[in-house]
Design a protein around this motif. Structure first.
Motif, PDB file in Angstrom:
ATOM      1  N   LEU A   1      36.133  -3.513 -11.655  1.00 40.01           N
ATOM      2  CA  LEU A   1      35.076  -2.756 -11.469  1.00 40.01           C
ATOM      3  C   LEU A   1      34.715  -1.838 -12.357  1.00 40.01           C
ATOM      4  N   MET A   2      35.904  -1.396 -13.198  1.00 40.28           N
ATOM      5  CA  MET A   2      35.304  -0.528 -14.436  1.00 40.28           C
ATOM      6  C   MET A   2      34.710  -1.557 -15.505  1.00 40.28           C
ATOM      7  N   SER A   3      34.798  -2.711 -15.504  1.00 43.27           N
ATOM      8  CA  SER A   3      34.305  -3.770 -16.433  1.00 43.27           C
ATOM      9  C   SER A   3      32.732  -4.057 -16.306  1.00 43.27           C
ATOM     10  N   ILE A   4      32.473  -4.245 -14.773  1.00 52.06           N
ATOM     11  CA  ILE A   4      31.184  -4.558 -14.521  1.00 52.06           C
ATOM     12  C   ILE A   4      30.259  -3.290 -14.719  1.00 52.06           C
ATOM     13  N   GLN A   5      30.648  -2.099 -14.223  1.00 54.14           N
ATOM     14  CA  GLN A   5      29.972  -0.827 -14.633  1.00 54.14           C
ATOM     15  C   GLN A   5      29.873  -0.562 -16.066  1.00 54.14           C
ATOM     16  N   ASN A   6      30.674  -0.923 -16.935  1.00 56.49           N
ATOM     17  CA  ASN A   6      30.688  -0.681 -18.290  1.00 56.49           C
ATOM     18  C   ASN A   6      29.795  -1.743 -19.085  1.00 56.49           C
ATOM     19  N   ALA A   7      29.752  -2.765 -18.522  1.00 53.05           N
ATOM     20  CA  ALA A   7      29.021  -4.176 -19.208  1.00 53.05           C
ATOM     21  C   ALA A   7      27.572  -4.214 -18.434  1.00 53.05           C
ATOM     22  N   ALA A   8      27.066  -3.543 -17.646  1.00 47.44           N
ATOM     23  CA  ALA A   8      25.815  -3.700 -16.919  1.00 47.44           C
ATOM     24  C   ALA A   8      24.765  -3.459 -17.862  1.00 47.44           C
ATOM     25  N   PHE A   9      24.972  -2.566 -18.823  1.00 52.67           N
ATOM     26  CA  PHE A   9      23.953  -2.588 -19.746  1.00 52.67           C
ATOM     27  C   PHE A   9      23.250  -3.766 -20.561  1.00 52.67           C
ATOM     28  N   ASP A  10      24.243  -4.563 -20.833  1.00 50.79           N
ATOM     29  CA  ASP A  10      23.667  -5.641 -21.626  1.00 50.79           C
ATOM     30  C   ASP A  10      22.887  -6.772 -20.677  1.00 50.79           C
TER      31      ASP A  10
END
Length: 422
Positions: A380-389
């Protein structure tokens, strides 16, 4: 590059070596320099890497390094090309499998096996790709083309033909898979190497079946987040800085560039903050405060624990895809002073633990599948972190649909097509 050996090789041997031996020795030393450069990039960013540091790591002098790579930018580009080549090879191996599920499992397995070898000291890590956009032209265009090829190949794990909606959904899945594989280095070291197979199985379980229990749907509420900066204009300043740091990295986003983005003077920058490190810390605090605010609002929200978690995920993705975003990526940690970096990592870990608590409550209630909460919280942390791209991707469709597509990757897994029916 010519077949001439490094001068230090001639000094050691006393005579000129045969061509094949010379070539092998040249390649071995070049590989050692690339591995050292990758370590330096991962610790300090490509902008922060120096020839002197790389030379020290391989026991050479700076002149010897410049024999192999004339400029620091050439060395960084070669390190990134090496990473892209490794990713390409792993994806080719994964594509040999017959089904999307088997391909994703193979790709995850290859990554976990690589990280296990690194954990045992048998292999060195490759350079993270967060600094690609900060490279100079024409290298930047070449490297970004290589990255787009990796993305398209990852997307093809689910097939190449289909409708526009299927392609959009596969794009979300590809991005989540890639970002989770990159994020592993942030949290996997908390486990012993002999535990890696168990971690792999539990992460693949999330990829395969998602988080929501059978029968649960996707009907999130978007929380009304209120994050007001006490100083007028500071919010816009932090937003502009966050965008640039996400794109160019900590060292690539200069004070001058941030000021230019807002059409203000450097003096205005120092009116808001005392130093660039203060700026990054403030951007992180803003981002982490928004994450924590969404989690707190979920605790008093109606519905099941799955409903609350779904609304948290949707709210944060909505922020990332809207003008209120983005949130600062943790990749910006590269190059930060160690004390600041440690503070930010500690805050990130507290947010991840809170996600794990939300997952545990849902498992006890029955609205969330019996998954490993610690592993799933990092996903979950990964997708919140990466959604910017994925902001450009999200802009091609209604935001509600973009949020549903992107969130479905972990809500229902990487192989569930129910978002296409919405």
């Amino acid at each position: 590059m010519s077949g001439k050996t490094d001068p230090s090789d001639d000094e050691i041997s006393g005579t000129e070596a045969p061509a094949d031996r010379s070539t092998k020795r040249f390649q071995a030393k070049r590989d050692a320099i690339l591995a050292a450069a990758a370590d330096a990039i991962n610790e300090q960013s490509a902008k922060g890497m120096t020839f002197a540091d790389v030379a020290r790591r391989v026991g050479l002098n700076t002149t010897s390094v410049t024999y192999y790579f004339k400029r620091k930018e050439d060395l960084a580009a070669a390190a990134f090309e090496h990473t892209l080549g490794r990713l390409d090879a792993m994806l080719d191996a994964a594509l040999e499998e017959a089904t999307p599920e088997a391909r994703v499992a193979r790709y995850l397995n290859l990554n976990m096996a690589r990280l296990a070898r690194i954990g045992r000291g048998e292999e060195r890590d490759f350079a993270i790709l967060s600094d690609l956009r900060a490279m100079e032209e024409p290298m930047k265009s070449q490297l970004m083309s290589g990255w787009r090829n990796i993305f398209r190949k990852t997307r093809s794990l689910w097939g190449k033909d289909g409708t526009r909606a299927q392609t959009d959904l596969r794009g979300a899945r590809a991005h989540v898979l890639l970002e989770n594989s990159f994020w592993l280095t942030a949290w996997l070291p908390r486990y012993e190497v002999d535990e890696y197979p168990r971690v792999e199985a539990r992460l693949m379980d999330v990829f395969r079946h998602g988080i929501a229990a059978p029968g649960q749907g996707w009907a999130p509420d978007i929380f009304a987040l209120e994050h007001d900066e006490p100083e007028p204009g500071r919010e816009a300043f932090l937003l502009a800085a966050t965008r640039l740091i996400n794109e160019l990295g900590y060292r690539g986003a200069s004070v001058q560039r941030i000021a230019s983005e807002l059409n203000v003077t450097k003096g205005s920058f120092y009116h808001h903050l005392d130093a660039k490190d203060d700026l990054v810390a403030a951007c992180y605090r803003r981002s982490f405060d928004i994450l924590a605010d969404a989690q707190r609002l979920a605790e008093s929200h109606e519905g099941t624990h799955w409903d609350r978690l779904a609304s948290t995920i949707a709210t944060l993705l909505d922020v990332q895809f809207s003008e209120r975003g983005p949130l600062l990526r943790t990749t910006a940690l590269s190059g930060l002073p160690i004390q600041v970096r440690t503070t930010m990592i500690d805050r990130s870990n507290r947010i991840a633990r809170r996600f794990a608590g939300m997952l545990s409550d849902g498992i006890a209630e029955g609205s969330i599948r019996p998954i490993d909460p610690l592993v799933a919280s990092q996903a979950l942390m990964s997708i919140q972190n990466a959604a910017f791209d994925m902001r450009k991707w999200a802009s091609t469709m209604p935001r509600e649909r973009a949020v549903a597509f992107y969130a479905s990757t972990l809500a229902f897994g990487l192989f569930d097509d129910r978002p296409l029916a919405g």
